[in-house]
Design a protein around this motif. Structure first.
Motif, PDB file in Angstrom:
ATOM      1  N   THR A  30      10.539  15.119 -19.857  1.00  0.00           N
ATOM      2  CA  THR A  30       9.887  13.981 -19.568  1.00  0.00           C
ATOM      3  C   THR A  30       9.993  13.737 -18.113  1.00  0.00           C
ATOM      4  N   THR A  31      11.364  13.556 -17.401  1.00  0.00           N
ATOM      5  CA  THR A  31      11.639  13.470 -16.314  1.00  0.00           C
ATOM      6  C   THR A  31      11.063  14.553 -15.344  1.00  0.00           C
ATOM      7  N   SER A  35       9.233  13.357  -5.187  1.00  0.00           N
ATOM      8  CA  SER A  35       9.267  14.585  -6.130  1.00  0.00           C
ATOM      9  C   SER A  35      10.170  15.669  -5.540  1.00  0.00           C
ATOM     10  N   ALA A  36      10.104  15.924  -4.073  1.00  0.00           N
ATOM     11  CA  ALA A  36      10.896  16.824  -3.194  1.00  0.00           C
ATOM     12  C   ALA A  36      12.534  16.293  -3.430  1.00  0.00           C
ATOM     13  N   LEU A  85       9.525  26.704 -15.581  1.00  0.00           N
ATOM     14  CA  LEU A  85      10.424  25.612 -16.279  1.00  0.00           C
ATOM     15  C   LEU A  85      10.464  25.249 -17.799  1.00  0.00           C
ATOM     16  N   SER A  86       9.366  25.301 -18.215  1.00  0.00           N
ATOM     17  CA  SER A  86       9.193  25.013 -19.751  1.00  0.00           C
ATOM     18  C   SER A  86       9.936  26.256 -20.285  1.00  0.00           C
ATOM     19  N   TYR A 122       8.138  13.387 -12.211  1.00  0.00           N
ATOM     20  CA  TYR A 122       8.079  13.610 -10.899  1.00  0.00           C
ATOM     21  C   TYR A 122       7.154  14.887 -10.618  1.00  0.00           C
ATOM     22  N   GLY A 123       6.285  15.513 -11.474  1.00  0.00           N
ATOM     23  CA  GLY A 123       5.225  16.537 -11.150  1.00  0.00           C
ATOM     24  C   GLY A 123       6.142  17.958 -10.629  1.00  0.00           C
ATOM     25  N   LEU A 124       7.359  17.961 -11.609  1.00  0.00           N
ATOM     26  CA  LEU A 124       7.975  19.281 -11.368  1.00  0.00           C
ATOM     27  C   LEU A 124       7.997  20.233 -12.608  1.00  0.00           C
TER      28      LEU A 124
END
Length: 406
Positions: free
Chosen positions: A315-316, A154-155, A327-328, A320-322
């Protein structure tokens, strides 16, 4: 078995990006190379037939799709890598290019079928880490068997997205909801000028939404650039499936990545020809996003293409739990600023039967042709028609040569 091998090639590091003339030359050199090859010798002398190729050149290199008939996935990948290596070496102008990726990207359904069907001592292991290590010739790192280092991945993806953010040259942070007094004033002034010229919607509307932090806006921009590569790559796969089956989306038996998510009512119209036009539209739109020339969405097909891109980015980020609320909000602000209206959403409302019959509709969208409901007519025949004069639609997608001649 037929495999579609994806190859990412890049110009030498430190070399200036290719201009349009250089890109046209690169396309010609690569396509000429592929045209001269009918088959290639794979590992242990196995003959691998080259069935089809697709070449898409961008300023930093080229994305290649090579369709081959090979006895195994690994054979397909090794054979195509050797082929592309040789083609690049043959050309003095491309000899310094590098291959960053050469792999078969299996659709999840096909991958599961392949694993379920595998038997015997040579079957690949079920664990993804062990399978990847076996395929690359290494051994899985200690402690990784059966699990992934999700946080590290994720990082790494987050860092990559932040680096890619600068590639989205057509949009300022204000487009993602970042409040900047000076920049906001400039954007609002530009929006007023556009409204005075008869264009609705617009960038950085300044509608009072909560401010998005600059870092979040940057990550959202990078996520869109990251998603472009995935979306284009998978649409290539969809085009190939429809071409091989000579079917429409409604009739297709093979797995599709994206085209199944187009409005259902027209599924019998989504054939290989349509899918190529849609792919070209996606590439043309995202090219304008990244080269700084984007002004407005040009047609209904671009409105749908942006819908796909936003969905892929979301979706991406989720994968990756981001994805979080900020962000939304940034992606929602971007969508609100780029879309002039949400008329294309009516295509997904089966209860309305489309809005093609609105009285006075001229079959062409855009601010000057809004119907009684404040949205544009969206007849299927007009999806690739420019909303108004001056909107850019790629010639390969814009219309039918036969119709133009008639």
């Amino acid at each position: 078995m037929t495999y579609v091998v994806t190859v990412d090639t890049c110009i030498p590091e430190g070399t200036p990006e290719m201009d349009p003339l250089q890109r046209a030359g690169a396309v010609a050199l690569i396509e000429d190379g592929f045209d001269s090859v009918r088959a290639v010798e794979g590992p242990d002398g196995v003959e691998v037939d080259v069935l089809d190729t697709i070449v898409a050149v961008h300023p930093g290199g080229a994305l290649l799709k090579v369709v081959v008939d090979a006895p195994a996935l690994e054979v397909a990948e090794e054979s195509v890598q050797a082929l592309v290596d040789e083609l690049l070496e043959r050309s003095e102008l491309l000899a310094d290019w590098t291959i960053d990726r050469c792999e078969v990207e299996l659709h999840p359904d096909l991958a599961k079928q392949s694993l379920d069907a595998a038997e015997g001592p040579d079957a690949p292991p079920d664990d993804p880490a062990a399978r990847k290590a076996r395929h690359t010739g290494g051994a899985p790192a200690e402690g990784t068997e059966g699990a992934h280092d999700d946080e590290a991945k994720s990082a790494a993806v987050r860092s990559q997205m932040l680096e890619l953010a600068d590639e989205l040259r057509s949009f300022t942070p204000a487009m993602f909801g970042v409040i900047d007094d000076e920049g906001e004033g400039e954007e609002r002034e530009g929006a007023e000028e556009r409204e005075g010229a008869g264009e609705t919607g617009g960038r950085a509307r300044g509608d009072g939404d909560s401010a998005v932090p600059p870092e979040t806006a940057r990550l959202a921009a990078g996520a869109l650039v990251y998603a472009i590569d995935i979306l284009v790559d998978e649409l290539f796969e969809d085009v190939q499936v429809l071409t091989q089956e000579e079917a429409t989306v409604a009739e297709c038996e093979g797995p599709l990545w994206h085209l199944e998510r187009l409005p259902d009512r027209y599924a019998l119209n989504y054939d290989a020809h349509f899918s190529r036009r849609f792919l070209v539209t996606v590439i043309a739109m995202t090219t304008r996003f990244t080269d700084g020339s984007f002004e407005r969405l040009s047609c209904v097909a671009e409105e749908l293409a942006l819908r796909f891109l936003l969905s892929q980015a979301t979706t991406t980020l989720e994968l990756y739990g981001l994805l979080d609320d900020e962000l939304s909000a940034a992606l929602a602000a971007f969508a609100g600023n780029v879309y002039e209206d949400m008329g294309h959403e009516w295509l997904y409302d089966d209860s309305m039967g489309g809005i093609e019959g609105i009285e006075g509709a001229d079959g062409i969208g855009g601010a000057s042709a809004r119907g009684a409901f404040g949205v544009a007519p969206v007849a299927f025949e007009s999806w690739f028609t420019p909303f108004k004069e001056g909107r850019y639609v790629h010639p390969s997608a814009a219309g039918e040569p036969e119709a133009a001649v008639q």
